[in-house]
Design an enzyme around this catalytic site. Structure first.
Site, PDB file in Angstrom:
ATOM      1  N   LYS A 120      -0.495 -68.169   5.957  1.00 49.33           N
ATOM      2  CA  LYS A 120      -1.605 -68.037   6.906  1.00 49.33           C
ATOM      3  C   LYS A 120      -1.449 -68.975   8.099  1.00 49.33           C
ATOM      4  O   LYS A 120      -1.630 -68.566   9.235  1.00 49.33           O
ATOM      5  CB  LYS A 120      -2.944 -68.290   6.211  1.00 49.33           C
ATOM      6  N   ARG A 165       7.293 -77.276   0.405  1.00 49.78           N
ATOM      7  CA  ARG A 165       6.520 -77.892   1.490  1.00 49.78           C
ATOM      8  C   ARG A 165       6.057 -79.284   1.092  1.00 49.78           C
ATOM      9  O   ARG A 165       6.067 -80.207   1.908  1.00 49.78           O
ATOM     10  CB  ARG A 165       5.322 -77.004   1.844  1.00 49.78           C
ATOM     11  N   ARG A 206     -13.995 -68.805   2.279  1.00 46.25           N
ATOM     12  CA  ARG A 206     -13.311 -68.781   0.987  1.00 46.25           C
ATOM     13  C   ARG A 206     -14.238 -68.393  -0.150  1.00 46.25           C
ATOM     14  O   ARG A 206     -13.777 -68.226  -1.270  1.00 46.25           O
ATOM     15  CB  ARG A 206     -12.696 -70.147   0.684  1.00 46.25           C
ATOM     16  N   ARG A 232      -5.147 -74.168  -7.840  1.00 49.58           N
ATOM     17  CA  ARG A 232      -5.667 -73.612  -6.576  1.00 49.58           C
ATOM     18  C   ARG A 232      -5.528 -72.098  -6.555  1.00 49.58           C
ATOM     19  O   ARG A 232      -6.417 -71.396  -6.060  1.00 49.58           O
ATOM     20  CB  ARG A 232      -4.927 -74.230  -5.375  1.00 49.58           C
ATOM     21  N   ARG A 244       3.175 -84.071   0.796  1.00 47.30           N
ATOM     22  CA  ARG A 244       1.777 -83.711   0.564  1.00 47.30           C
ATOM     23  C   ARG A 244       1.410 -83.946  -0.893  1.00 47.30           C
ATOM     24  O   ARG A 244       1.810 -83.204  -1.783  1.00 47.30           O
ATOM     25  CB  ARG A 244       1.546 -82.256   0.959  1.00 47.30           C
TER      26      ARG A 244
END
Length: 187
Positions: free
Chosen positions: A13, A127, A88, A144, A133
């Site tokens: 996204k 990532r 969401r 998630r 992260r």
């Protein structure tokens, strides 16, 4: 054009929002980027958001809704916008409806980027290593994705009923995915 990009975390996204924003001349509004910036800067919002993000949970609606409302009231959204990561939940859908009605605006399209779960996990783990992260461990990623299926995926039914939903395969080369999205938007 007023567009929502929806899809599981890691479906692309953010990448597509940036590309489409440039091609369509509208701002891309990413709640995830905003939360991460607040976490990095250790603002009060960032501290609150970090507790939820570290656990793989979504930030509470009242915090998110206020942030989105403020952003949609800025001048650069007058001719359109692209929301990445919002809404969401069904409650956020109704809150966005209220915001848009208040501004005498309507959504034009909702683009759902679809992707295989194992591919998403691999993307997010890669990532996490590159971007350092802490919120992207495998357990948190899988949680998630479970939360997405439970809370967010049903939103596609709402937008399908309204005739706004455009499903686009989010896997493949970035340019190919962008072309698919533009075609789905009729651009």
């Amino acid at each position: 054009m007023r567009i929502i990009l929806i899809g599981p975390p890691g479906a692309g996204k953010g990448t597509q929002a940036a590309r489409l924003s440039e091609k369509l001349g509208i701002p891309a509004i990413s709640t995830g980027d905003t939360f991460r910036a607040n976490v990095k800067n250790e603002t009060e919002l960032g501290k609150t958001a970090k507790r939820y993000m570290d656990a793989g949970e979504y930030v509470p609606d009242e915090v998110t809704n206020s942030m989105v409302q403020d952003r949609l009231n800025q001048d650069d959204t007058a001719n359109g916008f692209m929301l990445d990561g919002y809404p969401r939940t069904e409650a956020q859908v109704h809150e966005l409806d209220r915001m848009l009605k208040e501004a005498s605006q309507e959504l034009d399209h909702v683009v759902e980027l679809t992707a295989d779960t194992d591919e998403i996990v691999a993307r997010l783990l890669a990532r996490a290593q590159i971007e350092k992260r802490a919120d992207d461990t495998e357990d948190v990623i899988r949680h998630r994705l479970d939360v997405y299926v439970e809370q967010t995926q049903p939103l596609t039914d709402i937008y399908q009923e309204r005739g706004l939903l455009r499903k686009v395969d989010g896997l493949g080369e970035i340019d190919e995915v962008t072309d698919r999205v533009l075609k789905a938007l009729g651009v």
